[in-house]
Design a protein around this motif. Structure first.
Motif, short mmCIF file in Angstrom:
data_model
loop_
_atom_site.label_atom_id
_atom_site.label_comp_id
_atom_site.label_asym_id
_atom_site.label_seq_id
_atom_site.Cartn_x
_atom_site.Cartn_y
_atom_site.Cartn_z
N GLY A 26 0.82 -1.21 0.00
CA GLY A 26 0.00 0.00 0.00
C GLY A 26 0.85 1.26 0.00
N SER A 27 1.92 1.25 0.81
CA SER A 27 2.75 2.46 0.88
C SER A 27 3.50 2.67 -0.43
N LEU A 28 3.82 1.56 -1.12
CA LEU A 28 4.46 1.68 -2.44
C LEU A 28 3.51 2.35 -3.44
N ALA A 29 2.23 1.97 -3.38
CA ALA A 29 1.24 2.56 -4.29
C ALA A 29 1.07 4.05 -4.02
N VAL A 30 0.97 4.42 -2.73
CA VAL A 30 0.79 5.83 -2.37
C VAL A 30 2.01 6.64 -2.78
N ARG A 31 3.20 6.10 -2.49
CA ARG A 31 4.43 6.81 -2.82
C ARG A 31 4.53 7.05 -4.33
N ALA A 32 4.27 6.01 -5.13
CA ALA A 32 4.39 6.13 -6.58
C ALA A 32 3.37 7.11 -7.14
N ALA A 33 2.13 7.05 -6.64
CA ALA A 33 1.08 7.94 -7.15
C ALA A 33 1.40 9.40 -6.84
N LEU A 34 1.91 9.66 -5.63
CA LEU A 34 2.22 11.04 -5.26
C LEU A 34 3.42 11.57 -6.04
N LYS A 35 4.34 10.69 -6.41
CA LYS A 35 5.48 11.13 -7.23
C LYS A 35 5.03 11.51 -8.64
N VAL A 36 3.89 10.93 -9.07
CA VAL A 36 3.34 11.34 -10.36
C VAL A 36 2.64 12.69 -10.23
N LEU A 37 1.82 12.84 -9.18
CA LEU A 37 0.94 14.01 -9.06
C LEU A 37 1.68 15.23 -8.51
N GLY A 38 2.75 15.00 -7.74
CA GLY A 38 3.61 16.09 -7.32
C GLY A 38 3.12 16.89 -6.14
N GLN A 39 3.82 18.00 -5.90
CA GLN A 39 3.62 18.85 -4.72
C GLN A 39 2.20 19.39 -4.61
N ASN A 40 1.53 19.60 -5.73
CA ASN A 40 0.21 20.23 -5.68
C ASN A 40 -0.93 19.22 -5.56
N ALA A 41 -0.60 17.98 -5.26
CA ALA A 41 -1.66 17.01 -4.98
C ALA A 41 -2.16 17.25 -3.55
N VAL A 42 -3.46 17.19 -3.37
CA VAL A 42 -4.03 17.25 -2.02
C VAL A 42 -4.60 15.88 -1.75
N SER A 43 -4.01 15.15 -0.79
CA SER A 43 -4.47 13.79 -0.61
C SER A 43 -5.42 13.67 0.57
N VAL A 44 -6.40 12.82 0.38
CA VAL A 44 -7.41 12.55 1.41
C VAL A 44 -7.32 11.07 1.76
#
Lengths: 301, 97
Positions: A26-44
């Protein structure tokens, strides 16, 4: 030696120093997705592993704006985040949700269905570890047939979970969602490409990613990636997309690997009898018959 | 930027802020104590293909001068990198205290 996939995503880390178990999918999925979306992603993040391991005051493991939602309200909070930022004039941002299988298929399904119905401009990522792992491995709607959990123990008469896994991907697609996809952390380049694609599409996007949990599945921590590949290779999971009203299969294994070998590697399936495995193989074959009939095929691995 | 380990400050109850208190990525406790084995990179064999960097669940691997480097403060020793490495440049060694 350049790696095209690594070069296409941010070099920064947005999910770092978290307290997930070693080898957490799960943490691998979150890490990879945020590296795509970048600093301006707002995660919930609703209640679940990723919020439990990411926010341990004062340890703040997210480097982007992140918030914990109610268990049932991931998608409704995403709606609010997106509407609020839009009302304040922000343009360059992505509202992204990371919910587990229980938070998506059981508890949060109503809010998700509502968000898809309103076609809010959000990305919803379900990291599927096939049970409520955070609270100690209870059965969820996405636990597969035969899996042993604390609420579906394996005994002499009943061999673990008696119900098959819900098909969340096709449930999301049935809303006529602009984009839905399935992925696996074992094929990370495919997952990254799907998040990149989702970020370019307007409307609601749903990505369902298989994320093995070494603790709950009963495998060694270094097996996470291998087992996430094997579940695709043996045909019990598939990589597909839904777009413009049609399904596309992204990867067709030439020949399925041994299902029994995949199952017997994991503690949660070790009790299965040969008849149980036969039931699983038959349901897999029925599923693939349906896929081959209704999905178009484009190899994109 | 890669978040890094900072000094843990003690503060009294009155000083606890009412809203978000620290900057994002504020890390005060390491995960290194979780390890029983540690990955060690043989830079002679490392070809810089970045597969370990992509598959590390904790993101502790970065590439410097074409070779993989590990941030041992936050590596949990899961061993995914050693399994994924095709040239066999990563070995797992027992942690010694």
């Amino acid at each position: 030696m350049a790696n095209k996939v690594a070069d296409s995503i941010s070099r920064e880390e947005f999910f770092y120093g978290h307290k997930a178990c070693a080898g957490c999918g799960g943490s691998l999925a979150v890490r990879a997705a945020l590296k795509v979306l970048g600093q301006n992603a707002v995660s919930v993040l609703p209640a679940g592993c990723m919020s439990a391991v990411g926010f341990n005051f004062p340890q703040l493991c997210f480097s982007n704006n992140s918030i914990i939602s109610t268990f049932a309200g991931t998608a409704s909070m995403l709606t609010g985040v997106e509407a609020g930022l839009r009302a304040r004039g922000y343009k360059d941002f992505t509202a992204v949700g990371f919910a587990g299988d229980g938070g998506t298929a059981d508890i949060g399904i109503q809010a998700l269905s509502g968000a898809i119905d309103r076609n809010d401009n959000i990305i919803y990522i379900c990291y599927d570890n096939e049970a409520y792992m955070n609270t100690g491995i209870q059965k969820s709607g996405l636990t597969p047939f035969g899996a042993r959990t604390t609420t579906t123990p394996a005994g002499a008469n009943i061999h673990g979970n008696i119900r098959p896994k819900k098909n969340m991907f096709e449930i999301a697609a049935a809303h006529d969602i602009p984009y839905a996809a399935t992925a696996s952390v074992g094929y990370i380049a495919d997952f990254i490409a799907k998040v990149q694609k989702a970020a370019q599409i307007k409307g609601t996007k749903y990505i369902h990613v298989i994320a093995p949990c070494p603790t709950g599945w009963g495998v060694a921590p270094d097996e996470t990636v291998d087992i996430a590949r094997e579940v695709v290779d043996c045909g019990l999971w598939y990589l597909a997309e839904y777009e413009n009203g049609g399904f596309t299969l992204d990867h067709k294994p030439k020949e399925f690997t041994d299902v029994a070998a995949y199952l017997k590697k994991q503690g949660r399936f070790r009790h299965l009898s040969d008849e149980d495995i036969q039931v699983i193989i038959e349901s897999r074959d029925r599923k693939w018959e349906h896929i081959n009939k209704t999905f178009s095929y484009k190899n994109s691995l | 930027m890669r978040p890094y380990l900072r000094e843990k400050k003690d503060f009294s109850f009155a000083e606890v802020p009412e809203n978000t208190s620290f900057e994002a990525g504020y890390l005060v406790s390491a995960n290194s104590g979780w390890r029983s084995v540690r990955p060690v990179i043989d830079s002679g064999k490392c070809v810089g293909c970045e597969q370990c960097y992509l598959y590390c669940p904790d993101g502790v691997i970065s590439i410097k001068d074409g070779k993989a480097v590990i941030d041992y403060d936050f590596c949990k020793g899961c061993g995914i990198c050693a399994k994924i490495c095709k040239p066999g440049a990563i070995g797992m060694e027992a942690e010694r205290k």
